[in-house]
Scaffold this active site. Structure first.
Site, short mmCIF file in Angstrom:
data_model
loop_
_atom_site.label_atom_id
_atom_site.label_comp_id
_atom_site.label_asym_id
_atom_site.label_seq_id
_atom_site.Cartn_x
_atom_site.Cartn_y
_atom_site.Cartn_z
N ASN A 28 -34.05 18.17 -18.26
CA ASN A 28 -34.40 17.03 -19.10
C ASN A 28 -35.71 16.41 -18.62
O ASN A 28 -35.99 16.35 -17.42
CB ASN A 28 -33.27 16.00 -19.17
CG ASN A 28 -32.92 15.38 -17.83
OD1 ASN A 28 -32.97 16.03 -16.80
ND2 ASN A 28 -32.54 14.11 -17.84
N VAL A 29 -36.51 16.00 -19.58
CA VAL A 29 -37.84 15.43 -19.30
C VAL A 29 -37.98 14.12 -20.06
O VAL A 29 -37.99 14.10 -21.30
CB VAL A 29 -38.96 16.41 -19.72
CG1 VAL A 29 -40.34 15.78 -19.46
CG2 VAL A 29 -38.84 17.74 -18.97
N GLU A 30 -38.07 13.03 -19.33
CA GLU A 30 -38.29 11.71 -19.92
C GLU A 30 -39.77 11.37 -19.81
O GLU A 30 -40.40 11.62 -18.78
CB GLU A 30 -37.42 10.67 -19.22
CG GLU A 30 -35.93 10.96 -19.41
CD GLU A 30 -35.02 10.18 -18.48
OE1 GLU A 30 -33.80 10.39 -18.54
OE2 GLU A 30 -35.53 9.35 -17.70
N HIS A 66 -34.40 17.01 -24.12
CA HIS A 66 -33.11 17.32 -23.53
C HIS A 66 -33.19 18.66 -22.79
O HIS A 66 -33.99 19.52 -23.14
CB HIS A 66 -32.04 17.39 -24.61
CG HIS A 66 -31.74 16.07 -25.26
ND1 HIS A 66 -30.54 15.80 -25.87
CD2 HIS A 66 -32.48 14.94 -25.39
CE1 HIS A 66 -30.54 14.57 -26.35
NE2 HIS A 66 -31.72 14.03 -26.08
N GLU A 71 -31.20 21.10 -22.96
CA GLU A 71 -30.90 22.20 -23.88
C GLU A 71 -32.12 22.51 -24.76
O GLU A 71 -32.39 23.68 -25.07
CB GLU A 71 -29.71 21.83 -24.77
CG GLU A 71 -28.42 21.53 -24.00
CD GLU A 71 -28.23 20.05 -23.75
OE1 GLU A 71 -27.08 19.58 -23.85
OE2 GLU A 71 -29.23 19.34 -23.45
N CYS A 108 -24.87 18.17 -25.82
CA CYS A 108 -24.77 16.93 -26.59
C CYS A 108 -24.79 17.27 -28.09
O CYS A 108 -25.14 18.37 -28.49
CB CYS A 108 -25.92 15.99 -26.24
SG CYS A 108 -27.52 16.48 -26.91
N CYS A 152 -28.11 18.57 -29.53
CA CYS A 152 -28.50 19.93 -29.16
C CYS A 152 -27.57 20.99 -29.74
O CYS A 152 -27.99 22.13 -29.95
CB CYS A 152 -28.57 20.05 -27.64
SG CYS A 152 -29.91 19.04 -26.95
#
Length: 293
Positions: free
Chosen positions: A61-63, A74, A76, A107, A110
């Site tokens: 995951n990359v914010e 996400h 996925e 989720c 995804c």
């Protein structure tokens, strides 16, 4: 920043880890956790998938700093974009974990995007009980909304796709290479990404190419999912390439970007792309839009 890692293992390396079980995947998950970018939520997520080629792929995951979490990538989604980067067309099994011993289902967002892959309903999802002691497999179809049916005649995500688009400004073709996936020209790579992007519903293909301060180019194409939830935008898809192949660099090292999209499509990626890059890239990052038809 953690030391760079490889986000794909070849089939020989994959075989050395053995069966797709919690015990065998735990060290892979733990290796990838430092490469998640969850500075806002503090909740790292790793996805590991095994393709029909026998290779293993990672997603994290990359914010995006300074932006709402709905612009995040996400794990996925990262995994699917990573599959596309390596021309992997089928995902046999997938595991998602935050800690290397408890494995959970994808989720809802995804699940919709995963369903865009042909025959993905039979893909095995690795799950464990809360203690992480016992692994079981469930089909992706278990987690899909009732009544969601794939249309047989519609192109599927990860399949070889060619959008018949051309740049409106034909003078730009003087600088377009024949084999753009291997060149370091932003225009070429963005056009190539748009050409193979996935937009069956909006018919608005788009692609983005980024260049870092060293001159290395990264690219990605739009992945559309409008059945119930969100898609993966072209900037985020290009950022997957950057995270996977950028040697652990910060986003501030992105110095130029090009977006290719339709001039008068029913949707536009320009405003979102500009907003994201203004927040995360070099303050002097150059952003250009090339329109196609």
């Amino acid at each position: 920043m953690a030391q760079p890692m490889r986000f794909m293992l070849n089939h020989i390396e994959t075989e050395s880890y053995g069966a797709f079980t919690p015990q065998n995947l735990s060290p892979l998950i733990n290796r990838a956790i430092p490469h998640t970018r969850a500075q806002i939520s503090g909740s790292p997520v790793v996805a590991v998938g095994r393709g029909s080629s026998g290779r293993t792929f990672f997603g994290v995951n990359v914010e995006l700093p300074g932006l709402p979490l709905d612009h995040s990538i996400h794990a996925e989604q990262f995994l699917l974009a990573n599959l596309a980067l390596h021309f992997e067309q089928k995902l046999e099994c997938i595991a998602i974990s935050t800690n290397g011993y408890y494995f959970q289902e994808p989720c809802g967002h995804c699940c919709q995007l995963l369903h865009k892959i042909r025959d993905m309903s039979d893909t095995k999802i690795l799950l464990t009980n809360p203690t992480g002691q016992k692994g079981t497999y469930m089909n992706l179809s278990t987690f899909l909304p009732q009544g969601l049916i794939s249309q047989a005649n519609v192109p599927r995500l990860l399949e070889r796709n060619f959008n018949c688009i051309e740049l409106i400004n034909h003078s730009l073709y003087m600088d377009i290479c024949s084999y753009s996936e291997h060149c370091n020209h932003l225009n070429c790579r963005a056009l190539k990404a748009a050409t193979i992007s996935y937009a069956p519903d909006s018919k608005c293909p788009s692609g983005v190419a980024l260049i870092d301060h060293r001159g290395k180019v990264y690219s990605g194409g739009y992945m559309e999912s409008v059945a119930h939830n969100t898609s993966l935008g072209p900037v985020q898809a290009a950022l997957v390439d950057f995270v996977a192949n950028g040697d652990g660099q910060e986003f501030k090292n992105i110095v130029e970007a090009v977006l290719v999209e339709k001039k008068c499509g029913v949707l536009s990626q320009e405003a979102t792309a500009r907003m994201i890059l203004e927040k995360i890239a070099d303050p002097d990052c150059i952003f250009r839009v090339l329109h196609c038809k």
